[in-house]
Design a protein around this motif. Structure first.
Motif, PDB file in Angstrom:
ATOM      1  N   ASP A 293       0.823  -1.209   0.000  1.00 41.25           N
ATOM      2  CA  ASP A 293       0.000   0.000   0.000  1.00 41.25           C
ATOM      3  C   ASP A 293       0.860   1.263   0.000  1.00 41.25           C
ATOM      4  O   ASP A 293       0.341   2.369   0.148  1.00 41.25           O
ATOM      5  N   LYS A 294       2.168   1.095  -0.136  1.00 42.52           N
ATOM      6  CA  LYS A 294       3.075   2.237  -0.216  1.00 42.52           C
ATOM      7  C   LYS A 294       3.848   2.186  -1.526  1.00 42.52           C
ATOM      8  O   LYS A 294       5.070   2.081  -1.551  1.00 42.52           O
ATOM      9  N   ALA A 295       3.108   2.263  -2.618  1.00 43.81           N
ATOM     10  CA  ALA A 295       3.709   2.184  -3.950  1.00 43.81           C
ATOM     11  C   ALA A 295       3.832   3.574  -4.565  1.00 43.81           C
ATOM     12  O   ALA A 295       2.904   4.386  -4.483  1.00 43.81           O
ATOM     13  N   TRP A 296       4.974   3.828  -5.178  1.00 44.31           N
ATOM     14  CA  TRP A 296       5.144   5.024  -5.995  1.00 44.31           C
ATOM     15  C   TRP A 296       4.497   4.765  -7.353  1.00 44.31           C
ATOM     16  O   TRP A 296       4.573   3.658  -7.886  1.00 44.31           O
ATOM     17  N   THR A 297       3.880   5.783  -7.911  1.00 41.27           N
ATOM     18  CA  THR A 297       3.322   5.713  -9.262  1.00 41.27           C
ATOM     19  C   THR A 297       4.178   6.591 -10.164  1.00 41.27           C
ATOM     20  O   THR A 297       4.387   7.768  -9.872  1.00 41.27           O
ATOM     21  N   ILE A 298       4.705   6.010 -11.241  1.00 42.14           N
ATOM     22  CA  ILE A 298       5.569   6.801 -12.118  1.00 42.14           C
ATOM     23  C   ILE A 298       5.166   6.654 -13.580  1.00 42.14           C
ATOM     24  O   ILE A 298       4.569   5.662 -13.988  1.00 42.14           O
ATOM     25  N   TYR A 299       5.502   7.692 -14.348  1.00 39.06           N
ATOM     26  CA  TYR A 299       5.438   7.682 -15.808  1.00 39.06           C
ATOM     27  C   TYR A 299       6.854   7.958 -16.279  1.00 39.06           C
ATOM     28  O   TYR A 299       7.450   8.980 -15.920  1.00 39.06           O
ATOM     29  N   ASP A 300       7.412   7.060 -17.055  1.00 39.15           N
ATOM     30  CA  ASP A 300       8.811   7.143 -17.477  1.00 39.15           C
ATOM     31  C   ASP A 300       8.854   7.119 -19.006  1.00 39.15           C
ATOM     32  O   ASP A 300       8.498   6.123 -19.635  1.00 39.15           O
ATOM     33  N   ALA A 301       9.275   8.227 -19.608  1.00 32.14           N
ATOM     34  CA  ALA A 301       9.308   8.325 -21.072  1.00 32.14           C
ATOM     35  C   ALA A 301      10.669   8.817 -21.528  1.00 32.14           C
ATOM     36  O   ALA A 301      11.355   9.550 -20.814  1.00 32.14           O
ATOM     37  N   GLY A 302      11.044   8.418 -22.720  1.00 28.69           N
ATOM     38  CA  GLY A 302      12.335   8.817 -23.274  1.00 28.69           C
ATOM     39  C   GLY A 302      13.339   7.683 -23.232  1.00 28.69           C
ATOM     40  O   GLY A 302      13.059   6.603 -22.708  1.00 28.69           O
ATOM     41  N   PRO A 303      14.520   7.898 -23.785  1.00 24.79           N
ATOM     42  CA  PRO A 303      15.523   6.827 -23.901  1.00 24.79           C
ATOM     43  C   PRO A 303      16.035   6.342 -22.540  1.00 24.79           C
ATOM     44  O   PRO A 303      16.473   7.145 -21.715  1.00 24.79           O
ATOM     45  N   ARG A 304      15.980   5.020 -22.337  1.00 23.48           N
ATOM     46  CA  ARG A 304      16.436   4.455 -21.064  1.00 23.48           C
ATOM     47  C   ARG A 304      17.952   4.495 -20.925  1.00 23.48           C
ATOM     48  O   ARG A 304      18.485   4.230 -19.843  1.00 23.48           O
ATOM     49  N   THR A 305      18.648   4.822 -21.992  1.00 22.59           N
ATOM     50  CA  THR A 305      20.102   4.941 -21.904  1.00 22.59           C
ATOM     51  C   THR A 305      20.525   6.167 -21.106  1.00 22.59           C
ATOM     52  O   THR A 305      21.658   6.246 -20.641  1.00 22.59           O
ATOM     53  N   VAL A 306      19.610   7.131 -20.949  1.00 23.16           N
ATOM     54  CA  VAL A 306      19.903   8.333 -20.174  1.00 23.16           C
ATOM     55  C   VAL A 306      19.884   7.982 -18.695  1.00 23.16           C
ATOM     56  O   VAL A 306      18.885   7.470 -18.184  1.00 23.16           O
ATOM     57  N   ARG A 307      20.963   8.285 -17.976  1.00 23.35           N
ATOM     58  CA  ARG A 307      21.088   7.899 -16.573  1.00 23.35           C
ATOM     59  C   ARG A 307      20.899   9.058 -15.608  1.00 23.35           C
ATOM     60  O   ARG A 307      21.021   8.883 -14.396  1.00 23.35           O
ATOM     61  N   CYS A 308      20.624  10.250 -16.124  1.00 26.53           N
ATOM     62  CA  CYS A 308      20.361  11.403 -15.252  1.00 26.53           C
ATOM     63  C   CYS A 308      19.137  12.148 -15.794  1.00 26.53           C
ATOM     64  O   CYS A 308      19.253  13.244 -16.354  1.00 26.53           O
ATOM     65  N   PRO A 309      17.960  11.560 -15.643  1.00 24.21           N
ATOM     66  CA  PRO A 309      16.751  12.128 -16.253  1.00 24.21           C
ATOM     67  C   PRO A 309      16.196  13.313 -15.469  1.00 24.21           C
ATOM     68  O   PRO A 309      16.661  13.640 -14.374  1.00 24.21           O
ATOM     69  N   VAL A 310      15.191  13.941 -16.050  1.00 25.02           N
ATOM     70  CA  VAL A 310      14.402  14.956 -15.348  1.00 25.02           C
ATOM     71  C   VAL A 310      13.337  14.230 -14.529  1.00 25.02           C
ATOM     72  O   VAL A 310      12.635  13.366 -15.050  1.00 25.02           O
ATOM     73  N   PHE A 311      13.218  14.603 -13.254  1.00 19.11           N
ATOM     74  CA  PHE A 311      12.227  13.967 -12.381  1.00 19.11           C
ATOM     75  C   PHE A 311      11.231  15.036 -11.954  1.00 19.11           C
ATOM     76  O   PHE A 311      11.601  16.014 -11.299  1.00 19.11           O
ATOM     77  N   CYS A 312       9.961  14.865 -12.320  1.00 20.70           N
ATOM     78  CA  CYS A 312       8.922  15.856 -12.029  1.00 20.70           C
ATOM     79  C   CYS A 312       8.170  15.488 -10.758  1.00 20.70           C
ATOM     80  O   CYS A 312       7.688  14.355 -10.619  1.00 20.70           O
ATOM     81  N   LEU A 313       8.050  16.450  -9.854  1.00 18.35           N
ATOM     82  CA  LEU A 313       7.346  16.253  -8.589  1.00 18.35           C
ATOM     83  C   LEU A 313       6.210  17.260  -8.504  1.00 18.35           C
ATOM     84  O   LEU A 313       6.415  18.474  -8.626  1.00 18.35           O
ATOM     85  N   ALA A 314       4.997  16.765  -8.274  1.00 21.04           N
ATOM     86  CA  ALA A 314       3.779  17.570  -8.372  1.00 21.04           C
ATOM     87  C   ALA A 314       3.471  18.335  -7.091  1.00 21.04           C
ATOM     88  O   ALA A 314       3.983  18.024  -6.017  1.00 21.04           O
TER      89      ALA A 314
END
Length: 326
Positions: free
Chosen positions: A29-50
């Motif tokens: 019951d403590k799950a994060w919900t994520i949407y992950d788009a773009g190339p998985r080769t990128v290791r330092c992505p943009v992380f959006c927090l609402a």
């Protein structure tokens, strides 16, 4: 359903970007919900927090636009957590699960505050490479409900929703801003009582940022010139904490410019990220195809951009804007 909620752009996002549930705290019951788009080769992505009133999918315009340009961008909803320390520890575990050493955080309101807290939490072994803050704050003392934050967990859902809705404008605003408010209210209705209580608790419980721990971090602060939930005093306190931060100002946009002024926000976000191009902290695939990025507000599809380019009309790109400001 709101105008944005039934728009082709949002429908396309929901059909093309999968929603994932990730448990990092040992409880289903403590799950994060994520949407992950773009190339998985990128290791330092943009992380959006609402913000407290939103869910991860409110960043769908950033996800669609930036991922099409070769950026990896992730938006996340956190499970019910009840202290800033617990949130930071849970977010660290999420990054470990995703095998991400560092991220660029795009935080809006509460998301901006939590992003700063996480950067502060990990400053001895940094996990945040840069901050892009939208309508953010550095001290929870600015909120009137701070003294009641320890009882939010016991309040009924309708009262918690009323507390959040009371911060939204009740006067007439332009149609794009009104649509963004309707969309956020629709997202708010989808949150259960524990999620609402957790967000309000984190938003209002005592806490502040220690800027000396973040003094070397690249920061961009984005604000709107029209009315938002934050006062001028709150914005000035943020500026004082980051005197060397770059500033991105929008003429209008209200509380949710990443929805109603998405093209301008995306442009400023690209300018912020461009300083990391061709480094190991780039959030963009270096082999990504360059596409034209519009800055005019309104809803334009990718086909609209292609047609505009074909007819010779050029919408300014991040590079154009940077050149204009230099």
């Amino acid at each position: 359903m709101s105008t944005i909620g039934k728009s082709p752009e949002y429908s396309s996002f929901r059909s093309s970007v999968s929603q994932k549930k990730i448990v990092v705290d040992g409880s289903s019951d403590k799950a994060w919900t994520i949407y992950d788009a773009g190339p998985r080769t990128v290791r330092c992505p943009v992380f959006c927090l609402a913000p407290a009133s939103g869910t991860a999918d409110i960043f769908f315009k950033q996800i669609i636009s930036l991922s099409s340009l070769g950026y990896r961008i992730i938006a996340a909803d956190f499970p019910p957590l009840w202290s800033h320390g617990d949130w930071c520890e849970s977010f660290r575990r999420l990054l470990d699960h995703l095998h991400l050493d560092k991220v660029h955080i795009f935080g809006a309101s509460l998301g901006g505050f939590l992003g700063q807290k996480f950067a502060e939490f990990t400053f001895r072994s940094p996990r945040v490479h840069s901050l892009f803050l939208c309508n953010a704050f550095v001290d929870t003392n600015v909120f009137q409900q701070r003294m009641a934050s320890n009882v939010f967990w016991a309040l009924p859902g309708f009262m918690l929703k009323r507390m959040i809705l009371s911060n939204l404008p009740s006067y007439e605003v332009d149609s794009d801003i009104a649509d963004s408010i309707d969309f956020l209210v629709e997202k708010l209705e989808g949150l259960d009582r524990s999620e609402l209580a957790s967000r309000l608790t984190l938003n209002c419980m005592e806490g502040y940022i220690e800027p000396h721990k973040l003094k070397e971090m690249p920061v961009t602060i984005m604000d709107v010139f029209d009315d938002s939930a934050l006062t001028t005093t709150v914005k000035e306190e943020l500026y004082k904490c980051y005197p060397d931060a770059k500033r991105a100002h929008l003429k209008s946009g209200g509380n949710f410019p990443y929805i109603c002024r998405s093209a301008e926000v995306n442009m400023h976000l690209q300018i912020h990220l461009r300083q990391f191009d061709n480094t190991k902290y780039s959030s963009k695939d270096p082999e990504a195809e360059i596409q034209v990025q519009p800055v005019a507000s309104g809803h334009r599809s990718f086909s609209d951009r292609t047609e505009s380019a074909a007819t010779g009309f050029h919408y300014p790109t991040a590079e154009d804007a940077a050149a204009a400001f230099s």
